[in-house]
Design an enzyme around this catalytic site. Structure first.
Site, PDB file in Angstrom:
ATOM      1  N   MET A 109      -0.076 -13.111  11.370  1.00  0.00           N
ATOM      2  CA  MET A 109      -0.017 -11.736  10.894  1.00  0.00           C
ATOM      3  C   MET A 109      -1.378 -11.273  10.353  1.00  0.00           C
ATOM      4  O   MET A 109      -2.235 -12.082  10.020  1.00  0.00           O
ATOM      5  CB  MET A 109       1.075 -11.600   9.858  1.00  0.00           C
ATOM      6  CG  MET A 109       2.452 -11.611  10.515  1.00  0.00           C
ATOM      7  SD  MET A 109       3.780 -11.138   9.397  1.00  0.00           S
ATOM      8  CE  MET A 109       5.073 -10.755  10.602  1.00  0.00           C
ATOM      9  N   ARG A 163       7.060 -14.502   7.013  1.00  0.00           N
ATOM     10  CA  ARG A 163       7.340 -13.623   5.875  1.00  0.00           C
ATOM     11  C   ARG A 163       8.698 -13.853   5.226  1.00  0.00           C
ATOM     12  O   ARG A 163       9.097 -13.072   4.355  1.00  0.00           O
ATOM     13  CB  ARG A 163       7.134 -12.163   6.224  1.00  0.00           C
ATOM     14  CG  ARG A 163       7.984 -11.589   7.313  1.00  0.00           C
ATOM     15  CD  ARG A 163       7.544 -10.148   7.666  1.00  0.00           C
ATOM     16  NE  ARG A 163       7.037  -9.418   6.549  1.00  0.00           N
ATOM     17  CZ  ARG A 163       5.939  -8.648   6.551  1.00  0.00           C
ATOM     18  NH1 ARG A 163       5.244  -8.508   7.655  1.00  0.00           N
ATOM     19  NH2 ARG A 163       5.551  -8.024   5.481  1.00  0.00           N
ATOM     20  N   GLU A 177       0.809  -1.211   0.000  1.00  0.00           N
ATOM     21  CA  GLU A 177       0.000   0.000   0.000  1.00  0.00           C
ATOM     22  C   GLU A 177       0.851   1.274   0.000  1.00  0.00           C
ATOM     23  O   GLU A 177       0.620   2.186  -0.789  1.00  0.00           O
ATOM     24  CB  GLU A 177      -0.874  -0.019   1.252  1.00  0.00           C
ATOM     25  CG  GLU A 177      -2.197   0.654   1.089  1.00  0.00           C
ATOM     26  CD  GLU A 177      -2.825   0.892   2.454  1.00  0.00           C
ATOM     27  OE1 GLU A 177      -2.287   0.396   3.469  1.00  0.00           O
ATOM     28  OE2 GLU A 177      -3.852   1.592   2.495  1.00  0.00           O
ATOM     29  N   THR A 222       2.093  -7.944  -0.732  1.00  0.00           N
ATOM     30  CA  THR A 222       1.828  -7.925   0.701  1.00  0.00           C
ATOM     31  C   THR A 222       1.447  -9.319   1.135  1.00  0.00           C
ATOM     32  O   THR A 222       0.599  -9.946   0.508  1.00  0.00           O
ATOM     33  CB  THR A 222       0.701  -6.962   1.115  1.00  0.00           C
ATOM     34  OG1 THR A 222       0.138  -7.430   2.343  1.00  0.00           O
ATOM     35  CG2 THR A 222      -0.410  -6.884   0.106  1.00  0.00           C
ATOM     36  N   ILE A 223       2.090  -9.815   2.178  1.00  0.00           N
ATOM     37  CA  ILE A 223       1.680 -11.139   2.648  1.00  0.00           C
ATOM     38  C   ILE A 223       0.285 -11.074   3.249  1.00  0.00           C
ATOM     39  O   ILE A 223      -0.374 -12.081   3.367  1.00  0.00           O
ATOM     40  CB  ILE A 223       2.668 -11.748   3.674  1.00  0.00           C
ATOM     41  CG1 ILE A 223       2.733 -10.937   4.951  1.00  0.00           C
ATOM     42  CG2 ILE A 223       4.043 -11.960   3.078  1.00  0.00           C
ATOM     43  CD1 ILE A 223       3.239 -11.805   6.090  1.00  0.00           C
ATOM     44  N   ASP A 224      -0.181  -9.887   3.621  1.00  0.00           N
ATOM     45  CA  ASP A 224      -1.495  -9.753   4.246  1.00  0.00           C
ATOM     46  C   ASP A 224      -2.653  -9.916   3.271  1.00  0.00           C
ATOM     47  O   ASP A 224      -3.795 -10.067   3.678  1.00  0.00           O
ATOM     48  CB  ASP A 224      -1.610  -8.390   4.933  1.00  0.00           C
ATOM     49  CG  ASP A 224      -0.754  -8.312   6.184  1.00  0.00           C
ATOM     50  OD1 ASP A 224      -0.305  -9.358   6.672  1.00  0.00           O
ATOM     51  OD2 ASP A 224      -0.536  -7.191   6.672  1.00  0.00           O
TER      52      ASP A 224
END
Lengths: 341, 341, 341, 341
Positions: D169, D274, D103, D125-127
């Site tokens: 996470m 991550r 982002e 993004t791992i999210d």
């Protein structure tokens, strides 16, 4: 001092970990310089070297393969080979050589020692068949890979009511088959040390089919039936004109299928067993052997191989490692037989 | 004969493999019957049993945990506990007991043996801190898990120019830290056996930051600084009212950050290290120990523990295992120090 | 309502996850009862059932295989097969059937729907070649296994200056080869959709040998050379009397070796790709498909298959899935070709 | 053309795979030259570059981290930052910039585009919380790691009759918790999008304890209870003087323990999620995004981000990705709730 390092024979997880340990230990504790010889004995034979400093070994601990390359070149079998190695080592100002390899590589190391060269050996073989050391690095990794594969095959065997034959490495010794078969709950384990009776194998398969589980047979590539029980030669010739041996796994699948009337499939794990990142056990073992090899060099204790005995790393004569193959003893096989069928 | 089996203490990969081996060996070679006692010593104390036949152990070899359950119940500390166990074993017609566990469980086994009960012990601890055996099952699995985690953390440390502190299990002995740190190329390894000097740790961290790689510190949960160097108590109390010790990993991260001015993060691997499927090494070791325990029962050789020595499984006195903790010797730590910084 | 569940065709990681999701969702939200039919369509054909309640599905989410068993029985090809299924479903008071399987299983489901039976299909194939769904579960697991194997082979190829040919599953579609080859950095990928030119393959191999890296070729089992370029039939017959096709991997290794004069070896991954614990992706997909299948049953929306489209699970006609195989489109292959050589 | 490449934000498996794909595609199909900027936006801000040719990207496909380094430097917040970047790009003759990040990084990319710079974005993004793309690379790897960890914890929970809380996470979005919790059979999943009711959580835990299995709660680090239900601030301050939030996992463990009277333990997976080698899914996705980014550059289609939609990689406006976070929709959470308790 300037130390040469080489890796010979088949690929084996942990080679890079040894190289790194040798270089880091030698630089840190004794200020040694290192030279890498490429592709096993071809390197000193042809004077083919590469730099081997701390930067060269950075990040290689977890990597499979060998940054030095490998080959099966045998200088003993080459006219004037030993002399050329002597000359090349002298020309490169090499004070000692660390040779990492299996039976063949260490056999050469031993003969070079007899010829007066300062060599220390580090044992390597995924087959675990070197004497004088409890384990060789690479073996634990190979067993883990084979075990994971057999774990996966269990569910397929069960879901399809099929026999599955898994062929693992081990031409002369059945260590990988024994350990992976025991770890993964194989119903039969077949090893080179003990010619198998195909009727017994079939009996185990049939008794297993009576449960809702399905039989898994783990077979070392070098296993073979008792005299006269199964035909192993296929009659075909390979690209080099040699008569091809039928892969024992595939032949067993055919035999089990025709004798039981149930489906049987074979899987040959092959080279997957010898590549890639080493297990933690193998990394620790390889690292300790590398450290110990440099201590032997420091003590000018040449003609020795470093070896694992219990939890200790010790030095043994190179001859102790190469005189005789370490095969699976009868009592270890009997221990595994408890779980057959 | 009817044999009781129990598992005590913390979870450990390989417990089920032992249970299966004990049951399969006992049924196949000696026709024994088996009874499972639930939740460690609570089972025989309360007479809480479960059936333990061949069907009960099917498919459990690769599974973590224990089908028998576990607990830390100590019958010695309970008024009349030993007598109740005697009565319950007699009431259930139990001829011998196989007790699988660590220091505490085997300590009870030893006292019950002294009280005349027929017990054979099987050593278990992921910490590898039991004497008289080269390794305990569960340890290799824990080291593999920690090593894989540290492998993963390397790239993050490098990409972010950060120090990473990995806290692994080991309250009294640093075996997991030593092996996983060595296997994964840690820059510093801290163990309970050797109080660390925070200034040396910081020096290693700073020298590492000068390369393009970033420092990884592996610290056993029981490691601690030299007298007076860092404050470990947080002052907080936990749910049971005990003063909470600051996790050493988190405290180190704070300390490294404040002393170097570089980012530092900690990761606590925790229970992930002690669950799930065992490594091949641990499955083979657990299976061999189980087989050997039944042979001891068959020989009525009670008061013994089965142990790994080199590549052999042997019997030792229960006292040999429980008299003293097996800690990391100084020379093993020095061997690892070669790779610090 | 009473719902029957069956799994047909080859083993595929995620089958148990679907079964669990179907049963848990049906019981929790609608109070359904479930009956398991054993071994694919053989179950309803022969009225062979097993209980399928919440206890039966406990712990199966991470397990490969199928607790219901599987087979390739095709009731359409059996005289009176459809009628017998109708009778058996009626006899067992089955209100609807959830059929989990690939092209064949869903083809039968479609014909039974046409014959008036209330069936909902769940797509399954590790080959990922079913239309109307973005992915099928099992595929991601197979690709991960193949990728890990190729990762391992890289180091062996490099250390030995050898070409390695890896044969993966995919008889009619090259999805596994495409994805695992792309993920693991293969130098050439060969798929059934596009007959290959052996001269181009050899050219890639030779150009790769000029670097210090060694070539890895990933080949789908169904890939084949352009008309007339290589002989694939071996002349041998298998146990069932069919002329055996030479494994394409082994044939390629021979061809590469003879044309380049460099060593080449082949590895056939085989059944290892289709067993064992599913990847997280496959578990989530399988679970979501199971939930959605029950919602279709609840809506009495029969003759449908549940399918993944983007991130949504939707219903499509069974015919949409079975009319046409989903093969690798030209542009996906071109995307992969960027990395050849 | 000369193309600059940078990676910003947190570590994420697949970054190197994108870099390699960008470089290989650009060189092979268009003859581009590449320049690496170090440490995210710090690179162009300070003119810190590194060579980025084919040799530089060899062997990096399977490696975690980023060879370019990363940082959270935000040039927008720095006085004159945008101008300095413009000058440095001009000075280095950069024709276009490929910015790989989440982002923040893409937000900067968007503002630089508005300021006239030729930028193409690649989402990372791992999210998995970026809009306009079905998935971001790194997410699948993180979910696999978390799932394997939870698989391991199951056996410990069962053997010890303990509740285990696993903190994963996800500060603003619960995707990792949702997928890993669903994949690993968690009994409760808590996500930031939906404040939880601690009484419901405890009820699930207690109902689970009635079976022989034990409860596993998966909680995203950003999850929180309903207003007033639990105290999250600890009062302590961290090294930077911020009031420390109690880790939600640890706080939940305390709360569950005190409310149920049963043992509860927490595990915080942390940075292990991550780092390290990407899953096959992430490697394929990263590679395809890299190829597509170069095609966008070739088309001079700046201000765009490449995105996965279904099985296609498409271009979207950078604004579409950065305007709004992609959170877990209510229906996906309800789908997961089927398996709670």
């Amino acid at each position: 001092m300037r130390i040469g390092v080489l890796t010979g024979g088949g690929d084996c997880p942990g080679l890079n970990a040894v190289i790194r340990a040798v270089v880091r230990k030698g630089i840190k504790d004794y200020g040694y310089e290192f030279v890498g010889f490429r592709d096993g004995w071809r390197g000193p034979l042809e004077g083919d070297t590469m730099p081997l400093d701390r930067a060269a070994v950075r990040g290689i601990l977890p990597r499979g393969g060998t940054i030095l390359g490998s080959s099966r070149t045998n200088p003993i079998k080459i006219e004037g080979g030993v002399e050329r190695i002597k000359d090349n080592l002298a020309g490169a100002n090499i004070d000692a050589l660390v040779a990492i390899g299996g039976e063949d590589t260490l056999g050469v190391a031993r003969q070079l020692t007899d010829a007066g060269l300062p060599v220390v050996g580090v044992p390597k073989t995924i087959d675990n068949d070197l004497s004088a050391t409890d384990y060789t690095f690479g073996f634990d990794t190979a067993v883990n890979i084979a075990t994971e594969a057999i774990d996966r095959l269990h569910t397929t065997a069960e879901s399809h009511h099929r026999a599955l034959i898994v062929e693992v490495m081990g031409r002369h010794a059945g260590w990988i088959a024994l350990h992976s078969g025991m770890a993964a709950g194989a119903n039969v384990i077949l090893i080179p040390e003990r010619p198998f009776d195909i009727n017994e194998v079939v009996a185990h398969v049939e008794s297993r089919f009576e449960t809702r589980y399905a039989p898994i047979i783990v077979v070392a590539e070098g296993a073979h039936p008792k005299e006269g029980q199964m035909e192993l030669q296929t009659g075909e010739k390979d690209a080099f004109g040699h008569v091809r041996l039928g892969g024992i796994g595939q032949r067993l699948a055919e035999e089990v299928e025709s004798r039981t009337g149930k489906e049987a499939r074979s899987v040959v794990l092959g080279h997957v067993q010898r590549g890639g990142t080493p297990s933690a056990f193998d990394r620790v073992l390889a690292t300790r052997l590398g450290v110990s090899a440099i201590e032997a060099v420091h003590d000018k204790d040449y003609g020795k191989m470093v070896a694992l005995q219990g939890t200790e790393v010790r030095r043994v004569d190179l001859s102790a490692a190469t005189d005789e193959l370490k095969t699976v003893p009868a009592e270890r096989y009997q221990e595994a037989e408890v779980f057959f069928g």
